[in-house]
Write an enzyme that holds these catalytic residues in place. Structure first.
Site, mmCIF file in Angstrom:
data_model
loop_
_atom_site.group_PDB
_atom_site.id
_atom_site.type_symbol
_atom_site.label_atom_id
_atom_site.label_comp_id
_atom_site.label_asym_id
_atom_site.label_seq_id
_atom_site.Cartn_x
_atom_site.Cartn_y
_atom_site.Cartn_z
ATOM 1 N N GLU A 1 -4.659 29.312 -14.303
ATOM 2 C CA GLU A 1 -5.710 29.866 -13.447
ATOM 3 C C GLU A 1 -6.724 30.667 -14.260
ATOM 4 O O GLU A 1 -7.920 30.613 -14.011
ATOM 5 C CB GLU A 1 -5.111 30.724 -12.338
ATOM 6 N N TYR B 1 -9.966 35.097 -5.873
ATOM 7 C CA TYR B 1 -9.519 33.706 -5.963
ATOM 8 C C TYR B 1 -8.181 33.587 -6.697
ATOM 9 O O TYR B 1 -7.236 32.957 -6.207
ATOM 10 C CB TYR B 1 -10.563 32.817 -6.670
ATOM 11 N N ASP C 1 -12.123 28.553 -3.651
ATOM 12 C CA ASP C 1 -12.792 28.410 -4.953
ATOM 13 C C ASP C 1 -14.082 27.624 -4.740
ATOM 14 O O ASP C 1 -14.431 27.275 -3.614
ATOM 15 C CB ASP C 1 -11.879 27.699 -5.965
ATOM 16 N N CYS D 1 -15.759 15.139 -3.456
ATOM 17 C CA CYS D 1 -16.867 15.917 -2.892
ATOM 18 C C CYS D 1 -17.477 16.779 -3.997
ATOM 19 O O CYS D 1 -17.529 17.994 -3.913
ATOM 20 C CB CYS D 1 -16.354 16.786 -1.744
#
Length: 322
Positions: free
Chosen positions: A52, A135, A153, A206
């Site tokens: 992360e 996040y 995010d 997307c």
DNA sequence: AATTCGTGGAC
DNA sequence: TGTCCAAGAAT
């Protein structure tokens, strides 16, 4: 009614509609998810936390090799905390935003000092760690501990902006309305899979540019497609690079990462030549000089690195923190 | 709230 | 070739 085309009231999605979204997107995810090492069932919370940090503003493909080496060298927070932060900066390589390496190192030290060496499993505790924001705290809590946190995010924001709100892009910065919408869309169970699935849909289908709507599992429900894929209603601010302090700092950090001994200030400031170890010839630091940086900018950039703890003074030179 | 902070692949 | 932008955080 004035020309208020901006959406004020975001309609709460109907239960039947969200159920459709959940089924379609999680089903798509089951068939199309990338096999990333930090998604493996045996991956530790620490491994997920490291991923992360590295993935903040950095594409997956560039993170993969660095993450593998990192986890082999520092399989636990204690292993990382036991070494100087400069080692973390070196191992960070060219991932960018090296302060993330510094913060990850500091977070590891905090985990050792205050959490018995175990990555904390609640959003609140995670938020206290350096380098962990809204996040990242939600992502670690969800992906490592399967807590029902709402992860938001840039990918998820874009999917929601299009599919639910009908805009080409999300707002320039995260709004409370977006958080509210994301929370409303959360399923009652399998929240980890849902968070990961929407994120993956945003990353693979997307996408920001040329989205692959033809292979989207929720194209029929997409408000943006239904509206005829209107253009963004604002112009994204470009990220300046050439001539910035960031560019100079990056060049200096590259020199410091490669150096095995402290680098003279005059070298980093581009006022003296350095000797290439391989050829023995004097090589000017064109990396720094060709940037067209002024003496003032070079000095300011170096001071910034020192102030940020990315470098430290050693005698008459400068090196990574030791 | 607007800025700052790296890097490199894709188009 | 230059622009865009990527699993954000801190201030």
């Amino acid at each position: 009614m004035p020309n208020s085309t901006i959406t004020h009231a975001k309609p709460t999605p109907a239960p039947g509609q969200t159920r459709y979204l959940h089924e379609q997107i999680t089903s798509w995810f089951a068939d199309n998810a990338r096999e990333l090492p930090w998604r493996a069932p045996q991956c530790s919370p620490w491994g997920i936390m490291v991923s992360e940090f590295m993935l903040q503003q950095t594409p997956v493909v560039r993170v993969l090799p660095v993450w593998e080496q990192w986890m082999q060298r520092w399989p636990t927070p204690a292993a990382l905390a036991a070494e100087p932060s400069g080692e973390a900066l070196r191992a960070w390589g060219r991932l960018g935003y090296p302060r993330r390496a510094l913060r990850l190192h500091a977070a590891a030290a905090t985990i050792v000092d205050r959490h018995g060496g175990q990555v904390p499993d609640t959003r609140e505790e995670l938020l206290q760690l350096p380098g962990v924001g809204t996040y990242t705290a939600a992502a670690i809590a969800s992906f490592a501990f399967e807590r029902p946190e709402t992860v938001v995010d840039t990918n998820i924001r874009r999917v929601h902006a299009r599919a639910a709100t009908g805009n080409a892009l999300p707002a320039p910065s995260l709004t409370s309305a977006e958080m509210k919408l994301a929370a409303a869309l959360m399923p009652g169970r399998e929240t980890k899979a849902w968070n990961a699935a929407v994120m993956e849909l945003g990353a693979l289908v997307c996408t920001a540019r040329s989205p692959k709507c033809g292979s989207c599992p929720v194209q029929e429900q997409c408000a943006w497609v239904a509206a005829g894929q209107p253009e963004p209603h604002y112009v994204p601010k470009g990220q300046a690079w050439a001539g910035t302090d960031r560019q100079v700092r990056g060049a200096m950090m590259a020199v410091l990462r490669e150096a095995e001994t402290p680098v003279l200030r005059e070298v980093l400031l581009g006022t003296v030549d350095v000797v290439d170890h391989g050829t023995g010839h004097a090589v000017h630091l064109t990396k720094l000089r060709s940037l067209g940086a002024s003496d003032e900018q070079l000095a300011r950039s170096l001071d910034g690195l020192l102030a940020d703890g990315l470098a430290e003074t050693a005698g008459s030179g400068v090196r990574l923190p030791n």
